[in-house]
Design a protein around this motif. Structure first.
Motif, PDB file in Angstrom:
ATOM      1  N   UNK A 188      73.957  40.241  80.481  1.00 45.60           N
ATOM      2  CA  UNK A 188      73.059  40.973  79.614  1.00 45.60           C
ATOM      3  C   UNK A 188      72.605  40.127  78.198  1.00 45.60           C
ATOM      4  N   UNK A 189      71.601  39.292  78.302  1.00 44.32           N
ATOM      5  CA  UNK A 189      71.536  38.543  77.128  1.00 44.32           C
ATOM      6  C   UNK A 189      70.365  38.887  76.097  1.00 44.32           C
ATOM      7  N   UNK A 190      70.369  38.955  75.081  1.00 42.17           N
ATOM      8  CA  UNK A 190      69.132  39.214  74.020  1.00 42.17           C
ATOM      9  C   UNK A 190      68.626  37.954  73.343  1.00 42.17           C
ATOM     10  N   UNK A 191      67.423  37.903  73.224  1.00 40.57           N
ATOM     11  CA  UNK A 191      66.985  36.436  72.688  1.00 40.57           C
ATOM     12  C   UNK A 191      65.887  36.793  71.688  1.00 40.57           C
ATOM     13  N   UNK A 192      65.642  36.208  70.836  1.00 35.84           N
ATOM     14  CA  UNK A 192      64.315  35.890  69.826  1.00 35.84           C
ATOM     15  C   UNK A 192      64.365  37.042  68.758  1.00 35.84           C
ATOM     16  N   UNK A 193      63.289  37.190  68.157  1.00 37.59           N
ATOM     17  CA  UNK A 193      63.347  37.825  66.756  1.00 37.59           C
ATOM     18  C   UNK A 193      62.326  39.335  67.221  1.00 37.59           C
ATOM     19  N   UNK A 209      62.998  31.700  67.622  1.00 34.82           N
ATOM     20  CA  UNK A 209      62.251  31.578  68.590  1.00 34.82           C
ATOM     21  C   UNK A 209      62.774  32.035  69.986  1.00 34.82           C
ATOM     22  N   UNK A 210      64.132  32.372  69.891  1.00 37.70           N
ATOM     23  CA  UNK A 210      64.765  32.775  71.282  1.00 37.70           C
ATOM     24  C   UNK A 210      64.993  31.541  72.413  1.00 37.70           C
ATOM     25  N   UNK A 211      65.060  30.238  71.590  1.00 37.30           N
ATOM     26  CA  UNK A 211      64.928  29.116  72.499  1.00 37.30           C
ATOM     27  C   UNK A 211      66.716  29.147  72.922  1.00 37.30           C
ATOM     28  N   UNK A 212      67.575  29.580  72.032  1.00 39.39           N
ATOM     29  CA  UNK A 212      69.031  29.471  72.093  1.00 39.39           C
ATOM     30  C   UNK A 212      69.295  30.583  73.388  1.00 39.39           C
ATOM     31  N   UNK A 213      68.833  32.114  73.062  1.00 37.42           N
ATOM     32  CA  UNK A 213      69.155  32.974  74.186  1.00 37.42           C
ATOM     33  C   UNK A 213      68.513  32.461  75.422  1.00 37.42           C
ATOM     34  N   UNK A 214      67.578  32.051  75.428  1.00 37.31           N
ATOM     35  CA  UNK A 214      66.721  31.917  76.703  1.00 37.31           C
ATOM     36  C   UNK A 214      67.559  30.485  77.342  1.00 37.31           C
ATOM     37  N   UNK A 215      68.160  29.693  76.620  1.00 40.08           N
ATOM     38  CA  UNK A 215      68.930  28.264  77.005  1.00 40.08           C
ATOM     39  C   UNK A 215      70.070  29.138  77.792  1.00 40.08           C
ATOM     40  N   UNK A 216      70.843  30.170  76.787  1.00 41.34           N
ATOM     41  CA  UNK A 216      71.925  30.803  77.649  1.00 41.34           C
ATOM     42  C   UNK A 216      71.621  31.402  78.981  1.00 41.34           C
ATOM     43  N   UNK A 228      69.929  39.155  83.089  1.00 39.98           N
ATOM     44  CA  UNK A 228      68.842  40.223  82.655  1.00 39.98           C
ATOM     45  C   UNK A 228      68.706  39.787  81.263  1.00 39.98           C
ATOM     46  N   UNK A 229      67.454  39.312  80.894  1.00 37.90           N
ATOM     47  CA  UNK A 229      67.127  39.017  79.476  1.00 37.90           C
ATOM     48  C   UNK A 229      66.336  39.828  78.565  1.00 37.90           C
ATOM     49  N   UNK A 230      66.603  40.246  77.551  1.00 40.29           N
ATOM     50  CA  UNK A 230      65.591  41.165  76.667  1.00 40.29           C
ATOM     51  C   UNK A 230      65.304  40.299  75.572  1.00 40.29           C
ATOM     52  N   UNK A 231      64.066  40.020  75.740  1.00 41.40           N
ATOM     53  CA  UNK A 231      63.500  39.070  74.854  1.00 41.40           C
ATOM     54  C   UNK A 231      62.588  39.993  73.852  1.00 41.40           C
ATOM     55  N   UNK A 240      62.482  33.529  84.147  1.00 34.93           N
ATOM     56  CA  UNK A 240      63.504  34.326  84.681  1.00 34.93           C
ATOM     57  C   UNK A 240      62.845  35.777  85.442  1.00 34.93           C
ATOM     58  N   UNK A 241      63.434  35.890  86.332  1.00 32.55           N
ATOM     59  CA  UNK A 241      62.922  37.114  87.097  1.00 32.55           C
ATOM     60  C   UNK A 241      63.082  38.403  86.368  1.00 32.55           C
ATOM     61  N   UNK A 242      64.489  38.612  85.759  1.00 27.05           N
ATOM     62  CA  UNK A 242      64.634  39.877  85.048  1.00 27.05           C
ATOM     63  C   UNK A 242      64.299  39.696  83.677  1.00 27.05           C
ATOM     64  N   UNK A 243      63.074  39.815  83.133  1.00 31.90           N
ATOM     65  CA  UNK A 243      63.106  39.791  81.541  1.00 31.90           C
ATOM     66  C   UNK A 243      62.325  40.809  81.296  1.00 31.90           C
ATOM     67  N   UNK A 244      62.960  41.500  80.090  1.00 31.97           N
ATOM     68  CA  UNK A 244      62.675  42.787  79.716  1.00 31.97           C
ATOM     69  C   UNK A 244      62.069  42.501  78.178  1.00 31.97           C
ATOM     70  N   UNK A 245      60.916  43.177  77.738  1.00 32.92           N
ATOM     71  CA  UNK A 245      60.578  42.687  76.368  1.00 32.92           C
ATOM     72  C   UNK A 245      60.810  43.936  75.616  1.00 32.92           C
ATOM     73  N   UNK A 246      61.180  43.513  74.223  1.00 34.90           N
ATOM     74  CA  UNK A 246      61.673  44.517  73.448  1.00 34.90           C
ATOM     75  C   UNK A 246      61.004  44.116  71.977  1.00 34.90           C
TER      76      UNK A 246
END
Ligand SMILES: Cc1cc2nc3c(=O)[nH]c(=O)nc-3n(C[C@H](O)[C@H](O)[C@H](O)COP(=O)(O)O)c2cc1C
Length: 396
Positions: A188-193, A209-216, A228-231, A240-246
């Protein structure tokens, strides 16, 4: 720059290999092309020949200008894009009945394959078993993209976009061969502002920008993990298939708390607002007063709250963006938040960190190890960082 042998097999996606060849050349690589006879029915060899500035190889007959051994030893990397179901099956079984498969059997170079086919062909257990065999052999086999296929159906089976392939090639050349070390691990990875509303049209945010989280997230996926990425707000295209936006800190908090229990690895990389307006205005605030006071209240520390729910076997990683007393603050965070690793990046340096494609990280492990990852592209750093932590993650 490297010697890349580009193998093209028979499928509509061959047309994308033309553009890929162009990008590889533009990036400074020497490229030679080997095609199957069927590939040559989709795109004429002359196109590849012109763009690669080198003859295109199809047949492996005696007396041909180059043989499969010479081709395979020339290559630093053997890249097959598109890889047909037929060629994947042949390679999995060690067949060598054309120049491409013979060169592949003879090569000691690293191998990357980009499958492209109809979804049913891809999901067929024969193809899946063949792909597993290739992965167990140390080859990189990309997950095909989803979308409209040449057969006009929608589904998984599209050739990845050439830009993406080029990026993965550069990463592979930089990192070397790696295995899907994280097979079966849930990330489970979070990214961005996040953005915190002031009124209907204005907000407080930061430059992440979330570039680091997305790279991870992409690295964890290519290393075999289920991600699962929470952006946060203003996301980049994740792929990524499993991207959730917050959007807000509170949205991010809820999204994390709902999912963190199921994760084996939690990486809190998002730059969450520390303060949020106490009373966001539902309407746009009119520009009448000479000054206005904005009362801000502290948001909840998501990593700290999630760490309280941490169970045995989980590995938690926090990111600390500091601009002063960096090391002291990172060590304090490691202790206060009860996590396994804090990755520090110094955001006072504008060449790295927020919004840059580059980063430099010092990793502080809870067991006392400290590792510096020098300035490098985030997409490459993410692999080095996760590979370094892999043993500890997998020993949980
Ligand atoms: C119009 C057309 C499109 C095709 N597209 C694909 C494809 O995208 N992926 C695939 O695996 N096979 C595809 N095939 C089937 C392959 O071309 C066929 O299996 C061929 O034997 C592959 O040979 P090769 O692996 O030696 O290139 C297609 C066939 C036709 C006629």
């Amino acid at each position: 720059m490297s010697n890349i042998l580009l193998g093209a097999t028979g499928g509509i996606a061959c047309y994308k290999a033309v553009y890929l060849l162009r990008l590889l050349k533009r990036a400074g690589h020497a490229v030679r092309v080997v095609m199957t006879k069927d590939a040559a029915r989709f795109v004429g060899p002359l196109t590849f020949e012109t763009l690669s500035e080198s003859p295109v190889y199809i047949e492996s007959l005696r007396g041909a200008p180059i043989d499969h051994i010479a081709l395979s030893t020339w290559a630093d990397l053997f890249l097959i894009a598109p890889a047909s179901a037929n060629t994947i099956a042949k390679i999995a079984h060690g067949l060598a009945d054309n120049l491409l498969t013979a060169a592949l059997l003879a090569t000691k170079a690293d191998v990357m394959l980009y499958p492209a086919m109809n979804e049913a062909m891809f999901l067929n257990s024969a193809t899946q078993t063949n792909i597993e065999t290739l992965i167990s052999r140390g080859y990189f086999v990309a997950k095909p993209a989803s979308g409209e296929l040449a057969c006009l159906e929608n589904g998984a089976g599209r050739l990845a976009e050439p830009e993406e392939i080029l990026e993965q090639v550069d990463i592979r050349l930089a990192i070397g061969r790696f295995k899907p070390l994280f097979a079966g691990k849930r990330f489970l990875i979070t990214a961005g502002a996040t953005i915190e509303a002031i009124d209907a049209v204005r907000y407080i945010s930061n430059y992440s920008s979330g570039k680091m989280g997305l790279a991870l997230a992409l690295a964890a996926e290519n290393l075999g993990g289920d991600v699962e990425l929470i952006y946060g707000a203003r996301p980049l295209k994740s792929g990524l298939k499993n991207t959730i936006y917050a959007k807000s800190a509170e949205d991010m908090r809820q999204a994390v708390l709902e999912r963190v229990e199921k994760a084996d690895v939690f990486i809190m990389n998002a730059a969450v607002a520390d303060y949020t307006p106490r009373h966001p205005n539902r309407e746009k605030i009119k520009k009448t007063a000479d000054s206005i006071n904005l009362e801000l209240v502290k948001t909840v520390d998501i990593l700290k709250e999630a760490a309280k729910l941490k169970r045995r076997g989980q590995f938690f990683i926090g990111f600390a963006a500091e601009s002063e007393n960096s090391e002291e603050n990172a060590l304090k965070k490691l202790k206060d938040k009860g996590v396994d690793l804090i990755a520090l990046n110094d955001v006072s340096n504008h060449e790295i960190g927020f919004n840059s494609d580059y980063n430099e990280i010092t990793a502080f492990f809870a067991d006392g190890e400290r590792v510096v990852f020098a300035k490098q592209p985030k997409r490459i750093l993410a692999y080095r960082f996760l590979l370094h932590a892999a043993e500890r993650i997998n020993s949980r």
